[in-house]
Every structure is written in C-alpha cells, then in structure tokens.
Design a protein around this motif. Sequence first.
Motif, PDB file in Angstrom:
ATOM      1  N   HIS A 146       0.833  -1.209   0.000  1.00  0.00           N
ATOM      2  CA  HIS A 146       0.000   0.000   0.000  1.00  0.00           C
ATOM      3  C   HIS A 146       0.868   1.259   0.000  1.00  0.00           C
ATOM      4  CE1 HIS A 146      -3.858  -1.889   0.249  1.00  0.00           C
ATOM      5  NE2 HIS A 146      -3.650  -2.447   1.440  1.00  0.00           N
ATOM      6  N   ALA A 193      -1.755   5.948   1.681  1.00  0.00           N
ATOM      7  CA  ALA A 193      -1.819   4.498   1.935  1.00  0.00           C
ATOM      8  C   ALA A 193      -2.702   4.191   3.137  1.00  0.00           C
ATOM      9  CB  ALA A 193      -0.417   3.952   2.150  1.00  0.00           C
ATOM     10  N   ALA A 197      -5.924   1.748   2.977  1.00  0.00           N
ATOM     11  CA  ALA A 197      -5.947   0.546   3.814  1.00  0.00           C
ATOM     12  C   ALA A 197      -6.942   0.638   4.959  1.00  0.00           C
ATOM     13  CB  ALA A 197      -4.549   0.282   4.366  1.00  0.00           C
TER      14      ALA A 197
END
Length: 296
Positions: free
Chosen positions: A12, A22, A26
């Motif tokens: 990520h 990221a 996520a």
Amino acid sequence: MTKWDDFEAFCHVAEQSGFTKAAKVAGVSKSSLSAAISRLEETLNVRLLERSTRAVRLTEAGRFLYSSIDPLFDRLRDARDETMSYSKLVSGTLRIAAPYEYSAHHLAGIACHIMHQHPQLNIQIDMRYAQIGLFDENYDLVFSMLDGDLPSSSIIARRVLSLDQALYASPDLIDAIGRPVQPGDLARMPVIASSKDAEWVFLGRDGGRETVTLPVPRLRSSNADVRLQAAMSGLGVTKITATYCEAAVKAGKLVQVLPSFTCAPLMVFALFPSRQLMPSKVRVFLDEVSHMYARP
C-alpha cells in the motif's frame, strides 16, 4: 510466523508513494502502517523505504520486493472476491441423494425449475435406497424418508414433507382371499414389504394403536415402483404413499385396504452439514422445496 499483513501494508505504501494516502486506502492509521514497515524491515534485515519530509521512495530491495509480491496480493484479492461470490452466485454442481419414490415424484420438478432459473447450476440426483452418509460421499443434500422421527445426529435436519401412507391391494386379490377387517387379518394374507419393514403400526379411529408383525413377504424391495407393480399384479398387500399410487387407484388397479386404520405418515427430511455459510445452491434448492409445499 510471517506477518503477511506487514507485506500488504508495504505494498500500500509503495503503491501510494506515501503513508497518508496508503493509510486512507488501507483504512488504518499512519502510525500502524509505519510500525508494520519497521517490523518488516527488521524481519528482512534490509531497508525497504527511504523516507523524507516530502516523499517516500523505494530502495533497490524495496523495488524488488514490491514487484515480486504485489501481483501475488492482487491474485489473492481476486481469489477472495471470487470465493465470496459463491455465497451469492447459484452455480456449480449440486449433488443430491434421495430415495426413488421422493426423487421421481417430487425432486425432479423442483430441479428442472431451479435449473431454468439458474443456468450456471448443474444438479446431480442419485436415487439411493440404503442410508446415505452425507459426509462419506460428499453430497450437498440428502433426503431421507422415515416412518418416525429422525435419530439424533450432528447433521442438520429439516422436515420438508409428511406423506400419508396406506395399505393397497389389487381388486383381484381381494376377491380371491377376502377383504381384511382388522390389522391382525394380515397374518393370513400375502404382503409386499420394503427392505426395512419388520412390522406395520396402525392407529384406529378410537385412537388405539396396533402393531402387526409381518409374515414372510412374498416380495421385499426398497423401490416403491417395484412394490407398486407387484401389488397391481395381485401378489400381495403393500404399504405405500397415497400420492405414489394415486393413478393406480383411479384406474381401478388398486383398492385401499383397512381404510379405518391409519398408518404412520412417511416423514421426509432434508439433511445438510450446517446452517452457517450455507452455499447458495443449497439454500436456493431448500427454499424452492419449502415454497412448493406451501403453495395451495
């Protein structure tokens, strides 16, 4: 143990070129991502990212790792999504085992209807007479027919139908040996029994219960059609479900015997491994079975 979540966290960060984006992708905090990367670098004993106040870039080792594992995580997500679709998509092969009597007169129509509704579904129906092991032979559904309640088991059972049973014989046989008046009169008559029948139980109109031990049958068979054909040919009295011999009675090939006494109904149970995470093909089939018997 390898923490694969840390590898996914690294992918990520590498894909988004930073921790802020990221973390949003996520759905975790920046601090947890940073901790995951630190653990991964410690585990691999190599630096994967070069960090600055403005950007994050991959080291040579980081580029190698990202190019190697990112496609694997993509395939893993695809496999996860496709597997989850099995809970929604009615597809694959539904393996069913059931006695002949129930398969021919009830399941065939249900199976045809469902396959028209779900073109990606295939159905295999095995007609079986002995007790069937749900797990031993990898069936999705097993239908069992019993004169009483199902024995206790870890398998999930749903009662789907109760079929009236009665005694029937050919008019020629009744003319030849006379019509029985009481269940005990069956001792002098030839009988046609299923493979598991040792006795027949009757309830009178007064509520009394009478059990008759069967004489040696002229014919034994678990196949209801075999028993039906034998009864129509005059070989003996048989116990069979009313729906199965309805056409023969209307045609005058069979007559009911001992109509004042009631036989225990034949209970049909659907057996399946679990109610939790039930495959859609099993759920749809059971729902159609329930709907069919609920229709007027």
